[in-house]
Design an enzyme around this catalytic site. Structure first.
Site, PDB file in Angstrom:
ATOM      1  N   GLU A  16       0.820  -1.207   0.000  1.00 30.52           N
ATOM      2  CA  GLU A  16       0.000   0.000   0.000  1.00 30.52           C
ATOM      3  C   GLU A  16       0.864   1.273   0.000  1.00 30.52           C
ATOM      4  OE1 GLU A  16      -0.403  -2.613   1.897  1.00 30.52           O
ATOM      5  OE2 GLU A  16      -2.531  -3.189   2.011  1.00 30.52           O
ATOM      6  N   LYS A  18       3.889   1.727  -1.283  1.00 31.27           N
ATOM      7  CA  LYS A  18       4.444   1.961  -2.615  1.00 31.27           C
ATOM      8  C   LYS A  18       3.402   2.654  -3.492  1.00 31.27           C
ATOM      9  CE  LYS A  18       5.755  -0.596  -6.757  1.00 31.27           C
ATOM     10  NZ  LYS A  18       7.135  -0.146  -6.936  1.00 31.27           N
ATOM     11  N   LYS A 118      23.714   0.693   0.749  1.00 22.40           N
ATOM     12  CA  LYS A 118      23.138  -0.478   1.425  1.00 22.40           C
ATOM     13  C   LYS A 118      23.209  -0.371   2.934  1.00 22.40           C
ATOM     14  CE  LYS A 118      23.217  -3.632  -2.213  1.00 22.40           C
ATOM     15  NZ  LYS A 118      22.170  -4.597  -2.387  1.00 22.40           N
ATOM     16  N   ARG A 532      10.546   1.177  -3.840  1.00 22.34           N
ATOM     17  CA  ARG A 532      10.950  -0.012  -4.569  1.00 22.34           C
ATOM     18  C   ARG A 532      10.993  -1.235  -3.658  1.00 22.34           C
ATOM     19  NH1 ARG A 532      12.795  -2.551  -8.833  1.00 22.34           N
ATOM     20  NH2 ARG A 532      14.480  -4.031  -8.429  1.00 22.34           N
ATOM     21  N   CYS A 533      10.282  -2.281  -4.090  1.00 24.23           N
ATOM     22  CA  CYS A 533      10.255  -3.520  -3.336  1.00 24.23           C
ATOM     23  C   CYS A 533      10.771  -4.647  -4.215  1.00 24.23           C
ATOM     24  CB  CYS A 533       8.826  -3.856  -2.913  1.00 24.23           C
ATOM     25  SG  CYS A 533       8.076  -2.556  -1.923  1.00 24.23           S
ATOM     26  N   HIS A 658      30.808  -9.479 -15.042  1.00 20.05           N
ATOM     27  CA  HIS A 658      30.473  -8.055 -14.920  1.00 20.05           C
ATOM     28  C   HIS A 658      30.156  -7.749 -13.467  1.00 20.05           C
ATOM     29  CE1 HIS A 658      28.599  -4.192 -15.341  1.00 20.05           C
ATOM     30  NE2 HIS A 658      27.528  -4.667 -14.738  1.00 20.05           N
ATOM     31  N   GLU A 682      31.946  -0.805 -13.687  1.00 21.17           N
ATOM     32  CA  GLU A 682      31.394   0.543 -13.740  1.00 21.17           C
ATOM     33  C   GLU A 682      32.492   1.544 -13.355  1.00 21.17           C
ATOM     34  OE1 GLU A 682      27.555   0.706 -11.768  1.00 21.17           O
ATOM     35  OE2 GLU A 682      28.102   2.656 -10.974  1.00 21.17           O
ATOM     36  N   HIS A 711      22.880   5.172 -15.836  1.00 17.09           N
ATOM     37  CA  HIS A 711      21.812   5.517 -14.899  1.00 17.09           C
ATOM     38  C   HIS A 711      21.062   6.772 -15.298  1.00 17.09           C
ATOM     39  CE1 HIS A 711      24.605   2.970 -12.627  1.00 17.09           C
ATOM     40  NE2 HIS A 711      23.493   2.446 -12.168  1.00 17.09           N
TER      41      HIS A 711
END
Ligand code: GLN
Ligand code: ZN
Length: 771
Positions: A16, A18, A118, A532-533, A658, A682, A711
């Site tokens: 809900e 999100k 993180k 984001r989930c 990668h 990257e 990005h």
């Protein structure tokens, strides 16, 4: 015995939060409607915990985006660039908050969001506080007070406010200029804590939970002193408030004496991650104090039911030493990291009843905590016996289930030999063999795998999943997309092509769906960041590959062109890292089983004529244990797993890997030990600075430092790519260099992708002519 909880998932059992956030951002609902959505989730969460029998219920664990960002607003740690917005009349606090979380481009302002990183070793991301040398703090947002009041009203009793601990909060931030250490700011921060606690005390608060997971990290003297100073300061000022300091995710290590001597009323330890902590702690003079010990015995990071007997023996040990009144029971950490409610798993296509009974999501974990406290208090009651027998029965069934055990798979891992982890020849010989076979130009160009996942691709997949499209129709569609991608790559002159990954929803889920031993929930969402989930696959049994997973698509793509098409796989460590992993065997063993499954796929790709195969391992670095002393063991098996997956092929087959995050300095030896023929990383945002680790190390194998940032939709110019290639060629052997973007292109749109890759190919051509 007190059963308490450290924090509850705030996304709502049907995401809900999100939905409400995204509607608000899109201007489809009002500020008040969003506030109400938040209120409903908080209320549900509190009542759920109360009904489960939790006696001390957390508040202020709800957040519209992130609890650390909440705290930055609470203590007014708002970066300078947001001041104009913060001071603009009529700007709501919530809008300032979202601006800090997501950036802001309106009314002539262009504000970059706070960095995101993180949360310890989880897949949750927090927003990094930014500190300046002249940083000041003051009480700004009243969220913690309104939350407390609201919880008190809903529950009809006193909740326990959860606050980021002052030291962990500072440690999680970043100095935005030189000349100071963020811990130097503690003296300025503590008076704000004082203000906050005074107000909470006036509101009737009794217990305060300080989250200090920083206590499990390797700490120098400055850090250790900071913890002692902070809690002495607060203790002196609030003799009557009760303080709970919560640690989790690891052992205290060298911080054990410090942690046990903090002048607090309760200490929480994570006995799932660090079961030995209890013995260690009971051998200190903690025993002689009055401090309560909160035992984190129910796993807040995973989804398996608790082994009640095992937890009870830990509880017993603690009560024997400390007495019943000094022992509490809790989940190991906040339940934020588990899905909400197993009862939402109703659809037939999801978890089977057999697997479902082995699982506990957040709501079920609350009951486990309460059961443990109840049984510990009255071990001889009828109820206790029933619960224990039930639990023992399910656990025994799980252990013996044919679903879990595949003797052939187990044997293969047991019989792993050195040969399984080595290619036929060392790299320098493989390199000449591969160069001869592939015959690529200098500065060969390639991409990382995925091409834009357009609405069209997503809609077609959704229709197929819902049964509105047949398999034939869906696959015909994917074939067309793949063919377009191949044609287009040929046209612009890329050297090593990819099929585009149009058939994949997600780089882990795709493989999980093909492999035995994986299950998928319908609703097992966990917050990754903001709105984001993710829905991690559940690895419940021995991992086995019943049939080839990617060969058909790779073969098809290769049939369309004479240029080499790169086969595209996800590596064993990444598959492990982004799943809920079974807890009945070491992670290393599960990883090795996955490695063998990937190895078989690699061999099948080679057999099908694929000459270049990429095994993505973006999660190797994030899998690093929190404490340094555990790195070596992890890196040892992680590297081995990759090598198992990559070593089944002949010398002429070129293995790529990668990785996205490129802070490799401290693990460069292990990266080299992977012995991939080519690694793409990257680097573009740091202007190739991240290559330094490879240069200093004399990294021997081939390397593709990303030449543009995927990005953002911004198209890089040919000139700037050439400049980056020069930079790379200055420090690395030219024959080892590849040219590629930073990462996969699935989140981009075609127009910018086309232009960017054209410029990239042109830059490579120019660079070739110059050497
Ligand atoms: N092959 C994957 C892709 O291009 C790699 C993505 C990743 O490493 N995150 O999407
Ligand atoms: Zn990447």
């Amino acid at each position: 015995m007190v059963a308490h909880n450290l924090g509850y998932p705030r996304i709502g059992s049907h995401r809900e939060l999100k939905k409400a956030n995204e509607q608000y951002w899109a201007g489809k609902i009002t500020h008040d409607q969003l506030a109400e959505a938040g209120q409903r989730i908080r209320r549900d969460n509190w009542l759920t915990q109360q009904q489960a029998g939790i006696s001390l219920i957390p508040c202020n664990d709800f957040s519209f985006y992130d609890q650390i960002l909440d705290w930055s607003l609470t203590v007014d740690a708002i970066p300078e660039r947001f001041r104009p917005l913060a001071e603009k009349p009529g700007v709501r606090e919530l809008d300032l908050y979202f601006a800090m979380a997501r950036g802001y481009q309106q009314n002539g302002l262009d504000l970059i969001a706070l960095e995101m990183t993180k949360w310890f070793d989880t897949n949750y991301h927090y927003l990094v506080p930014e500190f300046s040398k002249a940083q000041s703090f003051s009480l700004r947002s009243g969220k913690v007070f309104t939350d407390f009041e609201e919880a008190k009203t809903v529950l009809g009793r006193i909740p326990k406010p959860v606050l980021p601990g002052p030291v962990t909060y500072l440690l999680l931030g970043k100095e935005k200029e030189d000349g100071f250490h963020r811990l130097d700011l503690l003296d300025r921060l503590l008076p704000v804590y004082e203000q906050i606690l005074s107000r909470l005390e006036a509101q009737g608060a009794e217990w305060i939970q300080f989250d200090e997971p920083g206590l499990v990290l390797n700490a120098d003297e400055q850090q250790q002193t900071a913890y002692a100073t902070a809690y002495r300061f607060l203790r002196e000022r609030f003799p009557n408030l009760k303080f709970l300091v919560a640690s989790y995710f690891e052992c205290f290590g060298e911080n054990l004496p410090l942690a046990t001597q903090l002048p607090v009323d309760a200490l929480h330890i994570d006995l799932v991650r660090c079961p030995n902590q209890l013995d260690d702690l009971l051998h200190t003079d903690f025993v002689d104090r009055k401090t309560i010990l909160s035992l984190g015995v129910v796993d807040g990071r995973n989804i398996w039911i608790n082994d009640l007997n095992r937890s009870l023996s830990l509880i017993q040990k603690a009560t024997d030493a400390l007495g019943q009144n000094r022992v509490w029971v809790a989940p190991s950490c906040s339940l934020l990291h588990t899905p909400c409610d197993l009862a939402s798993e109703t659809e037939a296509s999801g978890l089977t009843p057999e697997i479902k009974q082995w699982l506990a999501f957040a709501k079920q974990k609350l009951s486990e905590v309460v059961k443990l406290a109840t049984i510990a208090a009255q071990p001889d009651s009828e109820q206790a016996k029933i619960w224990l027998i039930e639990n023992e029965t399910v656990l025994a069934e799980r252990r013996q289930s044919a679903l879990i055990n595949r003797p052939d798979v187990q044997q293969r891992v047991r019989q792993l030999t050195d040969k399984d982890t080595h290619r036929g020849a060392p790299f320098h010989r493989r390199q000449s063999i591969q160069h001869e076979r592939l015959n690529l130009p200098l500065f060969p160009t390639t991409t990382i795998g995925s091409f834009p996942q357009t609405d069209d691709v997503r809609i077609n997949r959704a229709k197929f999943k819902k049964g509105e499209k047949t398999l034939e129709q869906y696959e015909a569609f994917i074939r067309v997309e793949t063919e377009k991608a191949i044609r287009w790559q040929e046209e612009i002159g890329l050297d090593v092509l990819v099929h585009g990954e149009f058939e994949r929803n997600d780089m882990v889920e795709y493989f999980g769906e093909w492999l035995d031993g994986f299950a998928f929930s319908q609703n097992g969402w966990v917050q990754s960041y903001g709105s984001r989930c993710v829905k991690p696959p559940i690895i419940y049994g021995d991992v086995y590959r019943p049939e080839a997973m990617t060969v058909r698509w790779a073969e098809y793509a290769q049939s369309l062109t004479r240029k080499p098409v790169k086969g595209m796989l996800t590596g064993p460590v990444t598959i492990l890292q982004w799943s809920f992993v079974r807890d009945d065997q070491p992670r290393r063993d599960t990883c090795m089983q996955i490695a063998f499954a990937i190895r078989d796929e690699v061999v099948d790709l080679e057999r099908a004529g694929i000459q270049v195969i990429q095994i993505d391992e973006p999660a190797i670095r994030e899998g690093l244990p929190l404490r340094r002393e555990n790195w070596e063991t992890y890196l040892d098996w992680a590297v081995k797993a990759f090598r198992v997956s990559a070593s089944g092929v002949r010398n002429e087959t070129q293995i790529h890997t990668h990785m996205c995050y490129s802070e490799f300095n401290d693990i460069i030896q292990s990266i080299a030990d992977l012995d991939a023929d080519v690694i793409t990383i990257e680097t573009s945002r740091s202007q190739m600075e991240l290559l330094d680790a490879f240069v200093q190390f004399n990294y021997p194998n081939e390397i593709g430092p990303g030449v543009y940032d995927i990005h953002s939709p911004r198209v890089p110019t040919t000139e700037e790519i050439i400049a980056l290639l020069h930079k790379a060629a200055d420090v690395l052997p030219v024959r080892n260099l590849w040219v590629n973007p930073d990462c996969g292109l699935k989140t981009r749109r075609w127009p910018e992708t086309e232009q960017a890759l054209k410029n990239m190919v042109q830059a490579a051509q120019t660079a070739r002519n110059l050497v």
